[in-house]
Scaffold this motif. Structure first.
Motif, PDB file in Angstrom:
ATOM      1  N   PRO A  78      -8.405 -12.921   8.756  1.00 33.13           N
ATOM      2  CA  PRO A  78      -8.072 -12.943  10.185  1.00 33.13           C
ATOM      3  C   PRO A  78      -6.760 -12.223  10.506  1.00 33.13           C
ATOM      4  CG  PRO A  78      -8.789 -15.111   9.458  1.00 33.13           C
ATOM      5  CD  PRO A  78      -8.649 -14.257   8.226  1.00 33.13           C
ATOM      6  N   ASP A  79      -5.704 -12.535   9.798  1.00 32.10           N
ATOM      7  CA  ASP A  79      -4.419 -11.853   9.973  1.00 32.10           C
ATOM      8  C   ASP A  79      -4.186 -11.014   8.729  1.00 32.10           C
ATOM      9  OD1 ASP A  79      -3.766 -13.062  12.465  1.00 32.10           O
ATOM     10  OD2 ASP A  79      -3.177 -14.885  11.394  1.00 32.10           O
ATOM     11  N   LEU A  80      -4.311  -9.717   8.871  1.00 35.04           N
ATOM     12  CA  LEU A  80      -4.188  -8.824   7.721  1.00 35.04           C
ATOM     13  C   LEU A  80      -2.833  -9.012   7.041  1.00 35.04           C
ATOM     14  CD1 LEU A  80      -5.765  -5.543   9.130  1.00 35.04           C
ATOM     15  CD2 LEU A  80      -6.772  -7.157   7.512  1.00 35.04           C
ATOM     16  N   PRO A  81      -2.802  -8.851   5.720  1.00 41.40           N
ATOM     17  CA  PRO A  81      -1.519  -8.964   5.017  1.00 41.40           C
ATOM     18  C   PRO A  81      -0.580  -7.839   5.441  1.00 41.40           C
ATOM     19  CG  PRO A  81      -3.221  -8.169   3.534  1.00 41.40           C
ATOM     20  CD  PRO A  81      -3.902  -8.530   4.821  1.00 41.40           C
ATOM     21  N   GLN A  82       0.704  -8.041   5.202  1.00 42.24           N
ATOM     22  CA  GLN A  82       1.685  -7.002   5.529  1.00 42.24           C
ATOM     23  C   GLN A  82       1.551  -5.819   4.594  1.00 42.24           C
ATOM     24  OE1 GLN A  82       5.499  -8.867   5.346  1.00 42.24           O
ATOM     25  NE2 GLN A  82       5.221  -9.937   7.281  1.00 42.24           N
ATOM     26  N   GLN A  83       1.118  -6.089   3.363  1.00 43.83           N
ATOM     27  CA  GLN A  83       1.080  -5.017   2.370  1.00 43.83           C
ATOM     28  C   GLN A  83      -0.046  -5.264   1.375  1.00 43.83           C
ATOM     29  OE1 GLN A  83       4.091  -4.459  -1.000  1.00 43.83           O
ATOM     30  NE2 GLN A  83       4.904  -3.169   0.656  1.00 43.83           N
ATOM     31  N   VAL A  84      -0.719  -4.191   0.998  1.00 43.45           N
ATOM     32  CA  VAL A  84      -1.732  -4.211  -0.060  1.00 43.45           C
ATOM     33  C   VAL A  84      -1.336  -3.138  -1.069  1.00 43.45           C
ATOM     34  CG1 VAL A  84      -4.150  -3.764  -0.641  1.00 43.45           C
ATOM     35  CG2 VAL A  84      -3.588  -4.988   1.465  1.00 43.45           C
ATOM     36  N   ARG A  85      -1.342  -3.497  -2.348  1.00 42.99           N
ATOM     37  CA  ARG A  85      -1.049  -2.532  -3.413  1.00 42.99           C
ATOM     38  C   ARG A  85      -2.315  -2.300  -4.217  1.00 42.99           C
ATOM     39  NH1 ARG A  85       4.632  -2.075  -5.078  1.00 42.99           N
ATOM     40  NH2 ARG A  85       5.836  -3.095  -3.455  1.00 42.99           N
ATOM     41  N   ILE A  86      -2.697  -1.053  -4.337  1.00 48.70           N
ATOM     42  CA  ILE A  86      -3.879  -0.689  -5.112  1.00 48.70           C
ATOM     43  C   ILE A  86      -3.384  -0.211  -6.469  1.00 48.70           C
ATOM     44  CG2 ILE A  86      -5.925   0.779  -5.223  1.00 48.70           C
ATOM     45  CD1 ILE A  86      -5.740   0.981  -2.137  1.00 48.70           C
ATOM     46  N   VAL A  87      -3.617  -1.027  -7.490  1.00 41.50           N
ATOM     47  CA  VAL A  87      -3.013  -0.753  -8.797  1.00 41.50           C
ATOM     48  C   VAL A  87      -4.041  -0.451  -9.888  1.00 41.50           C
ATOM     49  CG1 VAL A  87      -0.954  -2.101  -8.290  1.00 41.50           C
ATOM     50  CG2 VAL A  87      -2.900  -3.214  -9.379  1.00 41.50           C
ATOM     51  N   HIS A  88      -5.316  -0.434  -9.555  1.00 39.91           N
ATOM     52  CA  HIS A  88      -6.324  -0.229 -10.591  1.00 39.91           C
ATOM     53  C   HIS A  88      -7.368   0.760 -10.099  1.00 39.91           C
ATOM     54  CE1 HIS A  88      -8.702  -1.289 -14.101  1.00 39.91           C
ATOM     55  NE2 HIS A  88      -9.748  -1.382 -13.313  1.00 39.91           N
ATOM     56  N   GLY A  89      -7.774   1.651 -10.972  1.00 38.41           N
ATOM     57  CA  GLY A  89      -8.837   2.591 -10.636  1.00 38.41           C
ATOM     58  C   GLY A  89      -8.403   4.028 -10.826  1.00 38.41           C
ATOM     59  N   ASP A  90      -9.377   4.909 -10.755  1.00 37.01           N
ATOM     60  CA  ASP A  90      -9.097   6.337 -10.836  1.00 37.01           C
ATOM     61  C   ASP A  90      -8.371   6.785  -9.571  1.00 37.01           C
ATOM     62  OD1 ASP A  90     -10.423   6.534 -13.271  1.00 37.01           O
ATOM     63  OD2 ASP A  90     -12.347   6.984 -12.306  1.00 37.01           O
ATOM     64  N   ALA A  91      -7.618   7.857  -9.675  1.00 38.57           N
ATOM     65  CA  ALA A  91      -6.809   8.342  -8.553  1.00 38.57           C
ATOM     66  C   ALA A  91      -7.653   8.590  -7.306  1.00 38.57           C
ATOM     67  CB  ALA A  91      -6.054   9.608  -8.961  1.00 38.57           C
TER      68      ALA A  91
END
Length: 117
Positions: A78-91
């Protein structure tokens, strides 16, 4: 990489640690799940860290969710986070997910920041 973030952020009570999926017995993840809510500690790289961050565990999600599953997951908050970190996966996959999440933020007039460290 995730261990560096964990060590840097685990003691601060303004942070959240979100576990999505199973944490095996004998792993730091399981220790954080067990002892975090009790104000305990965890040992990471032979150093003791107090668990000050809030600890939340979500069952029913695969630790290897696909792009669309991750997008649906974020979009349902409902209330999006302030920050999301994408740390896994191909570029390329990380960049595609970043773009999709940034579009969600724009559509919902949110200041959510999506970072690929």
């Amino acid at each position: 990489r995730i261990m560096n973030y964990l060590k840097a952020l685990i003691e601060n009570p303004v942070n959240d640690i979100l576990f999505v999926g199973y944490q095996a017995k004998g792993t730091p993840g399981r220790d954080i799940q067990n002892y975090g809510p009790k104000g305990g500690y965890v040992e990471l790289d032979e150093k003791r860290y107090s668990i000050g961050a809030r600890v939340t565990s979500l069952g029913g999600y695969s630790a290897h969710a696909g792009r669309e599953d991750l997008i649906r997951f974020i979009n349902r908050i409902p209330d999006l986070p302030q920050q999301v970190r994408i740390v896994h996966g191909d570029a390329d996959a990380k960049a595609s997910l970043q773009n999709a999440l940034e579009n969600i933020a724009i559509e919902r007039n949110s200041q959510m920041e999506v970072i690929i460290p």
